[in-house]
Write a protein that holds these residues in place. Structure first.
Motif, PDB file in Angstrom:
ATOM      1  N   LEU A 138      -0.960  -9.597 -10.337  1.00 54.38           N
ATOM      2  CA  LEU A 138      -0.915  -8.719 -11.507  1.00 54.38           C
ATOM      3  C   LEU A 138      -1.235  -7.277 -11.136  1.00 54.38           C
ATOM      4  CD1 LEU A 138      -2.554 -10.903 -14.313  1.00 54.38           C
ATOM      5  CD2 LEU A 138      -0.141 -10.612 -13.754  1.00 54.38           C
ATOM      6  N   VAL A 139      -2.160  -7.089 -10.205  1.00 50.85           N
ATOM      7  CA  VAL A 139      -2.495  -5.734  -9.760  1.00 50.85           C
ATOM      8  C   VAL A 139      -1.288  -5.093  -9.067  1.00 50.85           C
ATOM      9  CG1 VAL A 139      -3.925  -4.386  -8.172  1.00 50.85           C
ATOM     10  CG2 VAL A 139      -4.973  -6.165  -9.584  1.00 50.85           C
ATOM     11  N   ILE A 140      -0.593  -5.857  -8.222  1.00 49.10           N
ATOM     12  CA  ILE A 140       0.612  -5.335  -7.575  1.00 49.10           C
ATOM     13  C   ILE A 140       1.639  -4.937  -8.623  1.00 49.10           C
ATOM     14  CG2 ILE A 140       2.558  -5.894  -6.070  1.00 49.10           C
ATOM     15  CD1 ILE A 140       0.738  -7.796  -4.551  1.00 49.10           C
ATOM     16  N   ALA A 141       1.828  -5.788  -9.644  1.00 48.65           N
ATOM     17  CA  ALA A 141       2.810  -5.503 -10.687  1.00 48.65           C
ATOM     18  C   ALA A 141       2.485  -4.199 -11.407  1.00 48.65           C
ATOM     19  CB  ALA A 141       2.863  -6.661 -11.686  1.00 48.65           C
ATOM     20  N   VAL A 142       1.231  -4.032 -11.790  1.00 55.57           N
ATOM     21  CA  VAL A 142       0.824  -2.815 -12.503  1.00 55.57           C
ATOM     22  C   VAL A 142       0.986  -1.593 -11.605  1.00 55.57           C
ATOM     23  CG1 VAL A 142      -1.131  -1.610 -13.540  1.00 55.57           C
ATOM     24  CG2 VAL A 142      -0.740  -4.033 -14.051  1.00 55.57           C
ATOM     25  N   ALA A 143       0.549  -1.690 -10.343  1.00 58.56           N
ATOM     26  CA  ALA A 143       0.631  -0.556  -9.425  1.00 58.56           C
ATOM     27  C   ALA A 143       2.083  -0.153  -9.161  1.00 58.56           C
ATOM     28  CB  ALA A 143      -0.062  -0.899  -8.111  1.00 58.56           C
ATOM     29  N   ALA A 144       2.974  -1.145  -9.048  1.00 53.16           N
ATOM     30  CA  ALA A 144       4.381  -0.831  -8.794  1.00 53.16           C
ATOM     31  C   ALA A 144       5.012  -0.106  -9.976  1.00 53.16           C
ATOM     32  CB  ALA A 144       5.148  -2.116  -8.486  1.00 53.16           C
ATOM     33  N   VAL A 145       4.604  -0.466 -11.181  1.00 55.31           N
ATOM     34  CA  VAL A 145       5.137   0.217 -12.364  1.00 55.31           C
ATOM     35  C   VAL A 145       4.546   1.625 -12.494  1.00 55.31           C
ATOM     36  CG1 VAL A 145       5.208   0.195 -14.886  1.00 55.31           C
ATOM     37  CG2 VAL A 145       5.647  -1.908 -13.604  1.00 55.31           C
ATOM     38  N   PHE A 156       6.433   1.076  -0.464  1.00 54.59           N
ATOM     39  CA  PHE A 156       6.145   0.081   0.571  1.00 54.59           C
ATOM     40  C   PHE A 156       4.632  -0.103   0.712  1.00 54.59           C
ATOM     41  CE2 PHE A 156       9.019  -1.164   4.373  1.00 54.59           C
ATOM     42  CZ  PHE A 156       8.794  -2.498   4.108  1.00 54.59           C
ATOM     43  N   GLY A 157       3.912   1.026   0.678  1.00 59.92           N
ATOM     44  CA  GLY A 157       2.458   0.968   0.816  1.00 59.92           C
ATOM     45  C   GLY A 157       1.781   0.254  -0.337  1.00 59.92           C
ATOM     46  N   ILE A 158       2.301   0.464  -1.559  1.00 58.69           N
ATOM     47  CA  ILE A 158       1.713  -0.192  -2.728  1.00 58.69           C
ATOM     48  C   ILE A 158       1.859  -1.699  -2.637  1.00 58.69           C
ATOM     49  CG2 ILE A 158       2.044  -0.574  -5.203  1.00 58.69           C
ATOM     50  CD1 ILE A 158       2.620   2.372  -5.505  1.00 58.69           C
ATOM     51  N   ILE A 159       3.089  -2.151  -2.398  1.00 55.54           N
ATOM     52  CA  ILE A 159       3.327  -3.599  -2.339  1.00 55.54           C
ATOM     53  C   ILE A 159       2.673  -4.187  -1.092  1.00 55.54           C
ATOM     54  CG2 ILE A 159       5.082  -5.414  -2.336  1.00 55.54           C
ATOM     55  CD1 ILE A 159       6.987  -3.382  -3.648  1.00 55.54           C
TER      56      ILE A 159
END
Length: 204
Positions: A138-145, A156-159
């Motif tokens: 969920l944190v990855i999903a929020v950060a990517a958005v 790339f760094g976020i994921i």
């Protein structure tokens, strides 16, 4: 009431998909760290592979014989949506859309993992690990958005940052399951030459 422990049969069932999922996340994390000049195509293809393989291993994890039957619908749905997001990522051409596809996949997977943790962890103790993987997804999903305007390297760094956490936790969990299997085997096969196995005195 003490929490139920993972049985040897459960550990043996889940160890392979857990380790493979951790290995997949580790490879993605290493690519995101060391491929400095990665462009959008590299980002899209590697993220697509990450999502597809993660979805496959999630599916394998919940379809093992020892997993509760009622967990398979919701968890398999999350895994399937992640896999579909991975396939769709092959056809996008901007970091923003890679981020959106990844966000969709990890959101679906994360919700499914938190669902089985909340509802079924006592029936299937390996589901206790889904608290961490679900929250990280969920944190990855929020950060990517939130970072949808970033370039390919930043996305790339976020994921990849989330992949590092998933890799470390999944590999630790997988090796923990291997230890549970070996400990059970040792208990089931005591040494033959123990003190009660000495020949009777005076026997030939």
């Amino acid at each position: 009431m003490p929490a139920p422990k993972t049985t040897p049969a459960q550990a043996q069932d889940v160890v392979r998909p857990v380790l493979l999922r951790g290995g997949t996340a580790l490879i993605y994390a290493l690519i995101s760290i060391f491929w400095i000049g990665a462009d959008t195509k590299v980002l899209a293809y590697s993220t697509a592979a990450f999502l597809v393989l993660t979805g496959v291993f999630m599916w394998q994890y919940v379809t093992v014989d020892s997993a509760p039957e009622k967990s398979r619908g919701a968890y398999a749905l999350g895994a399937g949506l992640m896999l579909i997001a991975g396939i769709a990522t092959l056809f996008v051409s901007t970091p923003m859309w890679v981020g959106f596809m990844a966000a969709f996949g990890f959101l679906a997977g994360g919700i499914a993992e938190l669902y089985v943790f909340i509802t079924l962890r006592r029936q299937f103790p390996p589901f206790r690990n889904q608290l961490v993987t679900g929250v990280v997804s969920l944190v990855i999903a929020v950060a990517a958005v939130v970072g949808y305007q970033m370039d390919a390297h930043a996305m790339f760094g976020i994921i990849g940052g989330g992949a590092i956490v998933l890799a470390v936790f999944s590999l630790i969990a997988g090796f923990g399951h291997r230890h549970e299997m070996k400990a059970s085997s040792a208990e089931a096969d005591p040494e033959v030459d123990g003190p009660n196995d000495q020949p009777a005195e005076g026997s030939n």
